[in-house]
Scaffold this active site. Structure first.
Site, short mmCIF file in Angstrom:
data_model
loop_
_atom_site.label_atom_id
_atom_site.label_comp_id
_atom_site.label_asym_id
_atom_site.label_seq_id
_atom_site.Cartn_x
_atom_site.Cartn_y
_atom_site.Cartn_z
NE ARG A 228 -3.53 -2.32 2.60
CZ ARG A 228 -3.27 -3.37 3.33
NH1 ARG A 228 -2.25 -3.75 3.91
NH2 ARG A 228 -4.06 -4.30 3.50
CE LYS B 52 -6.60 -0.98 4.40
NZ LYS B 52 -7.90 -1.20 3.94
CG HIS C 136 -5.15 0.11 -3.86
ND1 HIS C 136 -4.66 0.07 -2.59
CD2 HIS C 136 -6.19 -0.75 -3.83
CE1 HIS C 136 -5.35 -0.75 -1.85
NE2 HIS C 136 -6.09 -1.27 -2.69
NE ARG D 273 -3.34 -3.94 -1.40
CZ ARG D 273 -2.66 -4.64 -0.51
NH1 ARG D 273 -1.40 -4.71 -0.43
NH2 ARG D 273 -2.95 -5.20 0.41
CG HIS E 202 -6.07 -9.28 1.26
ND1 HIS E 202 -6.07 -9.39 -0.04
CD2 HIS E 202 -5.81 -7.68 1.05
CE1 HIS E 202 -5.89 -8.58 -0.88
NE2 HIS E 202 -5.79 -7.37 -0.37
CE1 TYR F 264 -6.59 -7.69 -6.67
CE2 TYR F 264 -6.42 -8.71 -4.52
CZ TYR F 264 -6.25 -7.73 -5.31
OH TYR F 264 -6.20 -6.63 -4.38
#
Length: 331
Positions: free
Chosen positions: A162, A191, A257, A260, A283, A292
């Protein structure tokens, strides 16, 4: 009006005690909540003709919250996702107040009853290998600035980081140990304070080794031409500028992004296990990573080819199978 009714003390305790001390929410979440009330309180003050410092908790009625959400969409042209994000912050505050003061439980219920609006998930944009190579070829690596920009682009593509993870990267977060028989790794702070490690390609290792030469351990890895740490805005501008110089990308919105997403899709195409990709990207849930596997048209075409219906074989009556009949009679 008592202190228990005034909005200000409740908001201060919500931001200082609750979301920081009790919940320890991520900095981005705190900033989102702060921005929500920075917009909401002046709106309420203007509608009620009342100074912000004199607002009461019960002044934040559900009808006024709905009007504010409509204002975000119509006047500020915010997306449905942004509207729902602002609503989530207001509902979190209402839940906090309702859990501390029984008198305000009914008010809390009215606020929390406001439903989020259904939003269609945005289309996932990503680049083909040819397009990504064209992006990487834009920086002029004969100059120091071009080498810095190339290092950042290559790192984003390599790790799928990110933008916040890339700009916060420090020299101490790089483990460039291939020459000593180890693995080249980058430690990323994602995150919610989650830490993960991503392997680095040999080319990325060489570029970063030259880039950080002579820097202190706590120095930023990616710096601008002024020698200062790259900002999020600076990374967005860099990628936007590089995309404009690639003819096939000139009319597309290319962001960090998107790179990414590109990393994830190329890993899927390479046959990497989906759970490995989940850990690679940081994730929490594998369901986030599954998107994806769904957007790669090459994989879909291969799957269809495996399931393709051929010319049906001619059917033959079971009575015509003499050997079968003989076998059954012999039982």
């Amino acid at each position: 009006m008592t202190d228990r009714e005034i909005l200000g003390p409740w908001l201060r305790r919500f931001f200082v005690e609750y979301i920081v001390t009790e919940r320890n929410l991520a900095q981005n979440t705190r900033s989102s909540y702060r921005d929500t009330f920075s917009l909401f309180l002046p709106y309420v003050s203007q509608n009620l003709h009342k100074p912000v410092e004199r607002l009461a908790v019960t002044d934040l009625t559900s009808s006024l919250v709905l009007k504010f959400l409509g204002y975000l969409e119509t006047d500020r042209h915010c997306s449905v996702r942004t509207r729902n994000q602002r609503l989530a912050a207001i509902r979190a505050f209402a839940r906090y107040v309702g859990s501390r003061d029984p008198v305000l439980v009914e008010w809390c219920g009215h606020i929390r009853a406001i439903a989020s609006k259904k939003a269609m998930p945005p289309a996932i944009g990503w680049l083909s290998r040819t397009e990504m190579d064209a992006m990487l070829a834009v920086p002029d690596r004969r100059t120091s600035q071009g080498r810095r920009e190339y290092a950042l682009l290559l790192f984003l593509y390599n790790t799928g980081a990110r933008v916040s993870e890339a700009v916060q990267l420090r020299v101490r977060d790089l483990n460039l140990a291939r020459a000593r028989g180890g693995h080249d790794l980058a430690t990323l702070l994602g995150k919610g304070g989650k830490v993960r490690q991503c392997p680095l390609w040999p080319e990325t290792e060489q570029i970063l080794t030259a880039e950080i030469h002579g820097r202190a351990a706590d120095a930023a890895v990616f710096v601008s031409r002024l020698g200062e740490q790259f900002t999020r805005f600076g990374v967005y501008r860099l990628i936007e500028r590089c995309a404009l110089q690639v003819p096939q990308l000139a009319k597309r919105a290319i962001t960090p992004h998107v790179i990414r997403h590109t990393t994830a899709c190329h890993l899927v195409q390479a046959g990497v296990d989906i759970n490995t990709i989940r850990a690679w990207l940081g994730h929490v849930s594998i369901s986030t990573t599954n998107i994806y596997a769904e957007i790669d048209m090459t994989m879909k075409a291969n799957a269809i080819a495996l399931c393709e219906v051929g010319t049906p074989m001619g059917r033959r009556s079971w009575k015509g199978d003499k050997d079968l009949m003989a076998f059954l009679k012999s039982l």
